[in-house]
Each structure stands twice: as C-alpha cells, then as structure tokens.
Design a protein around this motif. Structure first.
Motif, PDB file in Angstrom:
ATOM      1  N   ILE A   9       1.261 -47.432 -28.576  1.00  0.00           N
ATOM      2  CA  ILE A   9       2.117 -47.762 -29.722  1.00  0.00           C
ATOM      3  C   ILE A   9       1.982 -49.207 -30.165  1.00  0.00           C
ATOM      4  O   ILE A   9       2.726 -49.667 -31.005  1.00  0.00           O
ATOM      5  N   GLY A  10       1.043 -49.933 -29.592  1.00  0.00           N
ATOM      6  CA  GLY A  10       0.840 -51.334 -29.935  1.00  0.00           C
ATOM      7  C   GLY A  10       0.981 -52.216 -28.704  1.00  0.00           C
ATOM      8  O   GLY A  10       1.292 -51.736 -27.623  1.00  0.00           O
ATOM      9  N   PRO A  11       0.749 -53.521 -28.859  1.00  0.00           N
ATOM     10  CA  PRO A  11       0.767 -54.402 -27.695  1.00  0.00           C
ATOM     11  C   PRO A  11       2.178 -54.699 -27.203  1.00  0.00           C
ATOM     12  O   PRO A  11       3.122 -54.740 -27.984  1.00  0.00           O
ATOM     13  N   VAL A  12       2.315 -54.911 -25.894  1.00  0.00           N
ATOM     14  CA  VAL A  12       3.547 -55.454 -25.320  1.00  0.00           C
ATOM     15  C   VAL A  12       3.247 -56.898 -24.933  1.00  0.00           C
ATOM     16  O   VAL A  12       2.111 -57.237 -24.606  1.00  0.00           O
ATOM     17  N   ASP A  13       4.267 -57.744 -24.965  1.00  0.00           N
ATOM     18  CA  ASP A  13       4.046 -59.173 -24.736  1.00  0.00           C
ATOM     19  C   ASP A  13       3.578 -59.468 -23.313  1.00  0.00           C
ATOM     20  O   ASP A  13       2.642 -60.231 -23.117  1.00  0.00           O
ATOM     21  N   ILE A  14       4.238 -58.902 -22.321  1.00  0.00           N
ATOM     22  CA  ILE A  14       3.880 -59.161 -20.926  1.00  0.00           C
ATOM     23  C   ILE A  14       3.968 -57.851 -20.147  1.00  0.00           C
ATOM     24  O   ILE A  14       4.931 -57.112 -20.281  1.00  0.00           O
ATOM     25  N   LEU A  15       2.962 -57.575 -19.329  1.00  0.00           N
ATOM     26  CA  LEU A  15       2.980 -56.409 -18.448  1.00  0.00           C
ATOM     27  C   LEU A  15       3.014 -56.917 -17.011  1.00  0.00           C
ATOM     28  O   LEU A  15       2.160 -57.704 -16.609  1.00  0.00           O
ATOM     29  N   CYS A  16       4.030 -56.485 -16.258  1.00  0.00           N
ATOM     30  CA  CYS A  16       4.244 -56.952 -14.880  1.00  0.00           C
ATOM     31  C   CYS A  16       4.293 -55.753 -13.941  1.00  0.00           C
ATOM     32  O   CYS A  16       4.321 -54.619 -14.371  1.00  0.00           O
ATOM     33  N   ARG A  17       4.320 -56.049 -12.639  1.00  0.00           N
ATOM     34  CA  ARG A  17       4.548 -55.041 -11.608  1.00  0.00           C
ATOM     35  C   ARG A  17       5.832 -55.406 -10.873  1.00  0.00           C
ATOM     36  O   ARG A  17       6.059 -56.571 -10.567  1.00  0.00           O
ATOM     37  N   ASP A  18       6.663 -54.402 -10.587  1.00  0.00           N
ATOM     38  CA  ASP A  18       7.876 -54.657  -9.822  1.00  0.00           C
ATOM     39  C   ASP A  18       7.574 -54.589  -8.329  1.00  0.00           C
ATOM     40  O   ASP A  18       6.424 -54.369  -7.933  1.00  0.00           O
ATOM     41  N   GLY A  19       8.586 -54.792  -7.495  1.00  0.00           N
ATOM     42  CA  GLY A  19       8.407 -54.806  -6.052  1.00  0.00           C
ATOM     43  C   GLY A  19       7.880 -53.514  -5.479  1.00  0.00           C
ATOM     44  O   GLY A  19       7.243 -53.502  -4.427  1.00  0.00           O
ATOM     45  N   GLY A  20       8.113 -52.405  -6.171  1.00  0.00           N
ATOM     46  CA  GLY A  20       7.633 -51.107  -5.719  1.00  0.00           C
ATOM     47  C   GLY A  20       6.287 -50.714  -6.290  1.00  0.00           C
ATOM     48  O   GLY A  20       5.805 -49.611  -6.067  1.00  0.00           O
ATOM     49  N   GLY A  21       5.667 -51.606  -7.060  1.00  0.00           N
ATOM     50  CA  GLY A  21       4.355 -51.319  -7.636  1.00  0.00           C
ATOM     51  C   GLY A  21       4.399 -50.658  -9.001  1.00  0.00           C
ATOM     52  O   GLY A  21       3.366 -50.339  -9.562  1.00  0.00           O
ATOM     53  N   GLY A  22       5.614 -50.461  -9.561  1.00  0.00           N
ATOM     54  CA  GLY A  22       5.735 -49.851 -10.886  1.00  0.00           C
ATOM     55  C   GLY A  22       5.480 -50.849 -11.998  1.00  0.00           C
ATOM     56  O   GLY A  22       5.595 -52.062 -11.811  1.00  0.00           O
TER      57      GLY A  22
END
Length: 46
Positions: A9-22
């Motif tokens: 659906i288009g770009p997201v500003d920042i893509l991260c991983r949480d503590g569980g790897g999600g």
C-alpha cells in the motif's frame, strides 16, 4: 531494520522488529489528519 520500507500500500517510515521477532511499522506524521489514520488502518496486521 529499515527506513522507507515499501509495502503493497506504499512505503512506511520505519520498519522495526519487536522483542518477539515480529514486525512493527512506524508511520510519522506532522499533523494527525484522516489520511494518516486511513494509512495506518490499511497496514497488514499480524
């Protein structure tokens, strides 16, 4: 992980991983307007 990550659906500003790897998408807006809300609701949910 990455900035300006392209999604279906288009770009997201920042893509991260949480503590569980999600994945966590972070979208930063200067003003809280309806376009930003609609974009956030369109992101896939785990």
């Amino acid at each position: 992980m990455r900035r300006e990550y392209m999604t279906a659906i288009g770009p997201v500003d920042i893509l991260c991983r949480d503590g569980g790897g999600g994945s966590v998408a972070v979208e930063i807006k200067r003003r809280g307007e309806i376009d930003g809300v609609e974009q956030a609701h369109a992101l896939p949910r785990a």
